[in-house]
Design an enzyme around this catalytic site. Structure first.
Site, PDB file in Angstrom:
ATOM      1  NE  ARG A 216      18.597 121.282  92.975  1.00  0.00           N
ATOM      2  CZ  ARG A 216      19.315 120.222  93.354  1.00  0.00           C
ATOM      3  NH1 ARG A 216      19.917 119.471  92.456  1.00  0.00           N
ATOM      4  NH2 ARG A 216      19.453 119.935  94.640  1.00  0.00           N
TER       5      ARG A 216
ATOM      6  CE1 TYR B  91      12.847 115.528  96.348  1.00  0.00           C
ATOM      7  CE2 TYR B  91      14.362 114.729  94.682  1.00  0.00           C
ATOM      8  CZ  TYR B  91      13.255 115.483  95.042  1.00  0.00           C
ATOM      9  OH  TYR B  91      12.583 116.205  94.083  1.00  0.00           O
TER      10      TYR B  91
ATOM     11  CG  ASP C 130      18.124 116.961  90.096  1.00  0.00           C
ATOM     12  OD1 ASP C 130      19.310 117.112  90.445  1.00  0.00           O
ATOM     13  OD2 ASP C 130      17.729 116.013  89.387  1.00  0.00           O
TER      14      ASP C 130
ATOM     15  CG  HIS D  89      18.798 113.247  92.303  1.00  0.00           C
ATOM     16  ND1 HIS D  89      19.536 112.240  92.883  1.00  0.00           N
ATOM     17  CD2 HIS D  89      19.626 114.285  92.190  1.00  0.00           C
ATOM     18  CE1 HIS D  89      20.753 112.674  93.145  1.00  0.00           C
ATOM     19  NE2 HIS D  89      20.844 113.908  92.727  1.00  0.00           N
TER      20      HIS D  89
ATOM     21  CD  GLU E 284      19.482 118.309  87.297  1.00  0.00           C
ATOM     22  OE1 GLU E 284      19.165 119.418  87.753  1.00  0.00           O
ATOM     23  OE2 GLU E 284      20.499 117.702  87.655  1.00  0.00           O
TER      24      GLU E 284
ATOM     25  CD  GLU F  85      23.460 115.320  88.265  1.00  0.00           C
ATOM     26  OE1 GLU F  85      22.841 116.389  88.165  1.00  0.00           O
ATOM     27  OE2 GLU F  85      23.767 114.806  89.344  1.00  0.00           O
TER      28      GLU F  85
ATOM     29  NE  ARG G 253      21.987 119.192  85.414  1.00  0.00           N
ATOM     30  CZ  ARG G 253      22.722 119.927  86.238  1.00  0.00           C
ATOM     31  NH1 ARG G 253      23.342 121.008  85.797  1.00  0.00           N
ATOM     32  NH2 ARG G 253      22.861 119.582  87.501  1.00  0.00           N
TER      33      ARG G 253
ATOM     34  CD  GLU H  93      24.139 121.964  89.804  1.00  0.00           C
ATOM     35  OE1 GLU H  93      24.249 121.238  88.804  1.00  0.00           O
ATOM     36  OE2 GLU H  93      23.810 121.522  90.918  1.00  0.00           O
TER      37      GLU H  93
ATOM     38  CD1 TRP I 185      19.558 109.219  97.569  1.00  0.00           C
ATOM     39  CD2 TRP I 185      21.133 110.140  96.260  1.00  0.00           C
ATOM     40  NE1 TRP I 185      19.946 110.361  98.173  1.00  0.00           N
ATOM     41  CE2 TRP I 185      20.906 110.966  97.385  1.00  0.00           C
ATOM     42  CE3 TRP I 185      22.071 110.532  95.312  1.00  0.00           C
ATOM     43  CZ2 TRP I 185      21.604 112.167  97.602  1.00  0.00           C
ATOM     44  CZ3 TRP I 185      22.754 111.723  95.500  1.00  0.00           C
ATOM     45  CH2 TRP I 185      22.520 112.513  96.647  1.00  0.00           C
TER      46      TRP I 185
HETATM   47  C1  CS2 Z   1      22.531 117.097  91.814  1.00  0.00           C
HETATM   48  C2  CS2 Z   1      23.860 116.838  92.462  1.00  0.00           C
HETATM   49  O1  CS2 Z   1      23.448 119.206  91.417  1.00  0.00           O
HETATM   50  C3  CS2 Z   1      22.656 118.351  91.006  1.00  0.00           C
HETATM   51  O2  CS2 Z   1      21.965 118.457  89.991  1.00  0.00           O
HETATM   52  O3  CS2 Z   1      22.086 116.040  90.996  1.00  0.00           O
HETATM   53  O4  CS2 Z   1      23.913 117.559  93.673  1.00  0.00           O
HETATM   54  C4  CS2 Z   1      24.179 115.394  92.725  1.00  0.00           C
HETATM   55  O5  CS2 Z   1      23.298 114.891  93.711  1.00  0.00           O
HETATM   56  C5  CS2 Z   1      25.610 115.293  93.199  1.00  0.00           C
HETATM   57  O6  CS2 Z   1      26.402 116.046  92.344  1.00  0.00           O
HETATM   58  C6  CS2 Z   1      26.052 113.867  93.173  1.00  0.00           C
HETATM   59  O7  CS2 Z   1      27.458 113.825  93.286  1.00  0.00           O
HETATM   60 MG    MG Z   2      21.118 116.735  89.275  1.00  0.00          MG
END
Ligand code: CS2
Ligand code: MG
Length: 412
Positions: A147, A159, A220, A222, A246, A272, A293, A349, A412
């Site tokens: 990633r 970020y 990602d 995010h 992602e 996620e 995810r 992951e 975020w």
């Molecule tokens: C991120 C995570 O791994 C990922 O895909 O989105 O590191 C995420 O920021 C953290 O798990 C938040 O707890």
């Molecule tokens: Mg993520």
């Protein structure tokens, strides 16, 4: 038959973890991960104050009935706290059942559908040089997929990597920006989508030029873009043939993915922060994503995530289970057993845990030549050293949050 003890163990070796330990009248124990990054104590209370009293004397063999009892019997359904608590109970019961059967959990889930699980790690860098070094380091560790996250010129933070969720950050390694220190309140980071949309394609151009066309690259977003911004990014990244983009846009509004899908063939991964099959219903039925995810820990356990992935399989959608350091070794082991058994596995992951975490949680899963395997110990193959865990009391720690240049709070 019956559960005679249910302990909620909170420990913070390299970061906070919440673990449920069930013990039967025959002395068989099972572990479940209940870690919810930044809101851990909410799940501790949900378990200790509301669920544990209901578990004592329940027949540990009845996993489905226990799942339905905890889901429907609470009256208030869904949500990350509820589904993490149910997940911990579910995984602990599966651990017990597999131990009693004398076999690794994946055998109870249908046996192995592959030799091992392709994994990806997190390469990041504020500059291209730093990013390239991080990619090379991951390739040297054996990762076959990476990633790629990068700083954005004019923004202070790297970020998408929660400074309080990474081992290095928790061990005090300081990034240029002020990382979220354990015990601190949430740290504000800055964000500018237009800078980001201009910058990211140049990063992948450079990465492909340096590392070639074959290496599977993931990115990602995010949750930070609007649907049309996500569509723009997906289209601009098509020449770089990503494995997936992602969380390209917040997807509480599942219909948002229709707009993204219309404009780009870049594969999409979402979820996620989703915790039930209902969060995915439309985006799976309309094939608006390519990877699911959710982690076992955050989606109601093995029982629910298996059901969700079987639904996704009907639409040729694969798993891409979340596996950062805020999923404990117990949650990671559960993901590996499920991932080994299902047909529609995609990728796992895998951010390695810190040394202190590995002292607390003894794991039997293996990481070899870019592939993970849950191992063949009876059950999950993870044990928790309670004395070691006791050395590391909970320390409040928050995920960062974003504000735009004008001060508006942003995802975020
Ligand atoms: C991120 C995570 O791994 C990922 O895909 O989105 O590191 C995420 O920021 C953290 O798990 C938040 O707890
Ligand atoms: Mg993520």
């Amino acid at each position: 038959m019956g559960i005679v003890a249910a302990e909620v163990i909170v420990t913070s070796p390299d970061r906070n973890f919440v673990t449920l330990k069930l013990t039967t009248d025959e002395g068989v124990t099972g572990l479940g991960d209940a870690t919810l990054n930044g809101r851990e104590l909410a799940v501790v209370s949900y378990l200790r104050d509301h669920v544990v009293p209901l578990l004592i004397d329940r027949d540990e063999r009845n996993i489905e009935d226990t799942w339905q009892f905890l889901y429907r019997g609470a009256y208030w359904r869904r949500g990350p706290v509820t589904m993490a608590a149910i997940a911990a109970v579910d995984v602990a019961l599966w651990d017990i059942k597999a131990k009693r059967a004398g076999m690794p959990l994946y055998q109870l889930l249908g046996g192995a559908s592959r030799r091992g699980l392709l994994a990806y790690g997190h390469a990041s860098g504020k500059s291209l040089d730093e990013l390239f070094d991080s990619i090379r380091a991951h390739l040297e560790q054996g990762y076959r997929a990476v990633r790629v996250q990068t700083g954005v010129p004019g923004l202070a933070a790297i970020y998408g990597i929660a400074s309080n969720a990474t081992t290095a950050a928790n061990a005090g390694v300081r990034y240029d920006h002020e990382p979220a220190q354990r015990g601190a309140l949430a740290v504000q980071e800055d964000w500018d989508t237009r800078r980001y949309l201009r910058h990211v394609p140049t990063v992948f151009e450079a990465v492909r030029h340096e590392f070639g066309p074959e290496l599977p690259l993931l990115h990602d977003g995010h949750h930070r873009m609007t649907p049309i911004e996500a569509a723009q990014l997906g289209r601009s990244l098509e020449p770089y043939d990503l494995f997936w983009l992602e969380d390209c846009t917040p997807a509480e509004n599942q219909e948002a993915l229709r707009l993204v899908r219309q404009h780009t063939t870049t594969p999409l991964a979402i979820g996620e922060i989703f915790n039930t099959i209902w969060d995915y219903q439309l985006i799976i039925r309309e094939q608006l994503i390519d990877y699911v995810r959710s982690a076992v820990t955050h989606a109601g356990g093995i029982t629910h995530l298996k059901r969700l992935l079987e639904y996704a399989a009907q639409y040729q959608i694969k798993s891409g289970m979340h596996g950062p350091t805020d999923v404990s070794p117990v949650g990671m082991a559960a993901a590996l057993h499920l991932g080994l058994a299902i047909h529609n596995f995609g990728i796992q992951e895998y951010m390695t845990h810190g040394a202190r975490t590995n002292e607390v949680f003894e794991q039997s899963f293996t990481w070899r030549d870019g592939y993970l395997h849950p191992g063949d110990e009876p059950g999950l193959g993870v044990s928790l050293n309670v004395d070691e865990a006791g050395k590391y009391p909970y320390e409040r720690a928050y995920l960062p949050y974003n504000r735009l240049a004008d001060g508006t709070v942003h995802d975020w």
